[in-house]
Structure formats: C-alpha cells, structure tokens
Design a protein around this motif. Sequence first.
Motif, mmCIF file in Angstrom:
data_model
loop_
_atom_site.group_PDB
_atom_site.id
_atom_site.type_symbol
_atom_site.label_atom_id
_atom_site.label_comp_id
_atom_site.label_asym_id
_atom_site.label_seq_id
_atom_site.Cartn_x
_atom_site.Cartn_y
_atom_site.Cartn_z
ATOM 1 N N ASN A 1 -45.692 -8.243 27.073
ATOM 2 C CA ASN A 1 -46.389 -7.743 25.887
ATOM 3 C C ASN A 1 -46.501 -6.226 25.890
ATOM 4 O O ASN A 1 -46.423 -5.593 24.834
ATOM 5 C CB ASN A 1 -47.785 -8.374 25.800
ATOM 6 N N TRP B 1 -44.895 -4.244 22.780
ATOM 7 C CA TRP B 1 -45.805 -3.630 21.820
ATOM 8 C C TRP B 1 -46.080 -2.155 22.072
ATOM 9 O O TRP B 1 -46.342 -1.404 21.131
ATOM 10 C CB TRP B 1 -47.143 -4.380 21.815
ATOM 11 N N SER C 1 -43.091 -9.691 12.562
ATOM 12 C CA SER C 1 -43.241 -11.149 12.607
ATOM 13 C C SER C 1 -44.661 -11.568 12.964
ATOM 14 O O SER C 1 -44.940 -12.764 13.080
ATOM 15 C CB SER C 1 -42.259 -11.748 13.627
ATOM 16 N N HIS C 2 -45.563 -10.593 13.159
ATOM 17 C CA HIS C 2 -46.952 -10.908 13.494
ATOM 18 C C HIS C 2 -47.901 -10.508 12.360
ATOM 19 O O HIS C 2 -49.081 -10.260 12.590
ATOM 20 C CB HIS C 2 -47.362 -10.201 14.793
ATOM 21 N N ILE D 1 -50.178 -11.595 9.663
ATOM 22 C CA ILE D 1 -50.867 -12.850 9.350
ATOM 23 C C ILE D 1 -51.357 -12.881 7.902
ATOM 24 O O ILE D 1 -51.646 -13.953 7.369
ATOM 25 C CB ILE D 1 -52.045 -13.086 10.314
ATOM 26 N N SER E 1 -54.800 -4.004 11.867
ATOM 27 C CA SER E 1 -54.953 -5.237 12.627
ATOM 28 C C SER E 1 -56.088 -6.082 12.069
ATOM 29 O O SER E 1 -56.938 -5.594 11.309
ATOM 30 C CB SER E 1 -55.231 -4.921 14.092
ATOM 31 N N PHE F 1 -52.051 -7.459 10.740
ATOM 32 C CA PHE F 1 -51.326 -8.053 11.877
ATOM 33 C C PHE F 1 -52.281 -8.433 12.998
ATOM 34 O O PHE F 1 -53.439 -8.005 13.041
ATOM 35 C CB PHE F 1 -50.253 -7.089 12.398
ATOM 36 N N LYS F 2 -51.769 -9.226 13.912
ATOM 37 C CA LYS F 2 -52.526 -9.617 15.106
ATOM 38 C C LYS F 2 -51.566 -9.689 16.277
ATOM 39 O O LYS F 2 -50.541 -10.369 16.213
ATOM 40 C CB LYS F 2 -53.204 -10.975 14.899
ATOM 41 N N THR F 3 -51.882 -8.992 17.366
ATOM 42 C CA THR F 3 -51.046 -8.981 18.569
ATOM 43 C C THR F 3 -51.825 -9.617 19.719
ATOM 44 O O THR F 3 -53.027 -9.867 19.602
ATOM 45 C CB THR F 3 -50.643 -7.543 18.943
ATOM 46 N N ASP G 1 -50.962 -13.472 26.637
ATOM 47 C CA ASP G 1 -50.828 -14.517 25.632
ATOM 48 C C ASP G 1 -51.781 -15.670 25.925
ATOM 49 O O ASP G 1 -52.148 -15.924 27.085
ATOM 50 C CB ASP G 1 -49.394 -15.047 25.598
#
Length: 410
Positions: A48, A52, A130-131, A133, A149, A186-188, A363
């Motif tokens: 990650n 990121w 792709s993140h 939401i 975010s 987004f959310k990571t 994760d």
Amino acid sequence: MLVKLAWRNIWRNKLRTSIILGAMVFGLVGVSAMMGFMTGFVDSMVKNAIQWQTSHIQIHHRAYLTNPDISLTIPNGEQLANKLRQLSGVENVSARFVVEGMVASARSNRGVRINGVDRDDEARITPLSSHIIQGSWFESDGHNPVLVSEKLAQRLKLRIGSKVVVTFTDATGQVVGAAFRVKGIFKTPSTQFDENNVFVRKADLQKTAGMTGVHEIAIVATNLDRLPHVLAEVEQLVLLSQLDKQVAVRDWMKVQPMLATMMNTMAVSNRVILVIFVIAMMFGIINIMLMSVFERTREFGVLMAVGMQKHKVLLLVMLETTLLGLTGATVGVLCSMGLVALMHHYGISLTSMSDGLGAYGIDTVLYPRVSYLEYQMIFVTVVAASVLAAFYPAYQILHRRPVDAMAEKS
C-alpha cells in the motif's frame, strides 16, 4: 539394520510418541501461522505504501526534501519525465505539482497536501481512480474539480458538488487560493493518507499558483525485482542530464525508511520465534528420550556386554531422536504449508479492526505468506535440534558400565 531398529524403538510406546509428534506438529503449525501473519502485515503495509505514497522511485529537488517550498521545482521536470518514460524498466511515470496548503468548506477547514496530477498518468501509477466510492474520476474538461477522501468529506461536511476553497502560499510569499468543486470521494487503506491528501488537476493548481514546473516525479518499475537495475538507469539519466547535484533520486526504501527497517527486522523476528519454539521442543524430546533410554537400561547393558560398540549405541539413540524429529518436522511443515496456502488463497477478513489497521495502512483482508526458504529453515532447524537433543540421553547410557546397566531393575 540400525535404522530399522531405531524406527521400531520409537514406536514401542505408541501413545508417548504420538503425543510428542502431535506437540511438534501443532507447534510448527502455530509458529508458521504466526510467521505468515507477521509477513502478511508487512507485505500489506509495503504494497500500500508503494501504490499510494512512494511508488518505486521518487525524484525531488534536493532542497525540497528538507524544505518543501513551492519554488523548489525540479529543473526541466516535464522533459525529464518524458525521458524517464523511454527507459526499458520503467512502466509508468507521473510528474506532480505539490503544495502544502489549506482546504476549507463552509463548516470547517484542514491543512492538507494538495497534489496536482495529470489525470491519465496518475490513473496508471496509483489505484486512486478505482477507489472512488462516490462521484467519478477527473475529466479533461470542467472547472477546478477536486477529489477528497471519505474521512475528509466527513470532517468538512462535504458531498459531491460541494464547493471548497483551496489556499496556499505562492512563490512570492503571497497567499493565493481558488474555489474547487468536489468531483469524487475516495477511500484508501490508509486513514492517515486519506486525512492529509486532496487531488486536483495539475494545470488547475499551476494556474492558481501562477507558475509551471513539477515538484515530484513518481516512477513505477515493470517489476519490483528489477528495481535496483531501474534505479541505476534513472540515476544514470539524471547524471547525463547534469541534474545530479540539483535533484535527489530515491527508491521507496529511502522514502519510507521505517518500512524498510520493518522488512529487514521481520526475518530476525521470525527467527526469534522459531528459536523459542525449538528450545521448548528440545526439552520435550530430551524428556521423552530420557524416559525411553532409562526404560531400556538393562537392554543397552546386554548389548554392550555381548560386544556392541559404544559408538553404535550412541548412533542408535541418535537415530531414534533424528527419526522422531524428521517425522515431526515433515508432518508439521506439510500441515503448515497446507494451512498457510489456504489462508493466503482465501485471505482472512479483519474488518472489525479496520480503524486500527487503517492507521498503519494495512488492508482489512490479510494474506499470510511463508516463503519456501523459511519452510526450509524451519525443517532444518527442527531436525538439527532433534540431533542435538539426543546427546544427553545417550551420555546417560554410555557413561555406565555394562555390568551396572544389566543389574538395573526394570
């Protein structure tokens, strides 16, 4: 002959042998699972962080690393980025315009890192697109879109279409700003990254700052194994461009030294866990073998009395212990490989711990992993410990005279 005799001897007391083998197998499975979990945690953090935050390689102005001033751009940064894209080991490159500033809504404000990115390059170098939401990724047109975010949206009470004001200090020391509209949320995996970063289009941020150039070039290699080779190519290109004294080229381990240290200490931690288990196992084997040897004291006395050499008695005891260790290690490693492979394939959900894991960029689905080299280390260490554990029980028999051993009551 001795091997066959040793194998029969360890199964004289089936219950006792089964108990020690069960303890060895259970312990090895536990040790392997623990090693797998620890490795899985670090793997997730590293993956990650690379995806990121750090990429594989980053380039900055040398002074920018200690003083992230907006005026410290990379000399000829866009041209350098284009040259980097031509290198054989480079998969993607993103040249970013980055400033430290403030994002404010009608409800609140927060200091953030404002990342001015190219929509196509950033989509290829990070999984940010792709993140999303809520809302959508950047479009080529539209007026001043911004991505925030989920954490920041909750803190500033934002939703899709909300207006925020982004302010920062320009190269002349004046505070400048512009209004942006939330295009996507987004959310990571990292809550810290989410709370401290917003993304806008590079051209919009440069227009607001009244300047051009880039502060950061992020590079992703085609293969992590080729990273040293790619790093050497990038450094050579910087040297040929006569920028080596002005810019700093760093791989992800230098950008995030804490993660690199964790990776280096992980092997040590796994070895410590294994050594603790092996020491405990050695005492168990010594105890079992002492009981077995003392039960057969008269038998050993008779063997030595009829001419069996002492080194063969020693070899017999060592073979019994070695076979016990080999059996336990083989079954334990095979069971461990099966369990870890199953957990790695399906993953282990840690959703209930998502807040705590997010603070470390881990994760919520963990994939434990144990390398074949570590399995080999486990197997060899257990067998070697079994051999060492044989010496003390064998010594207890060999130091006795045959006549005394035969006189021993059963």
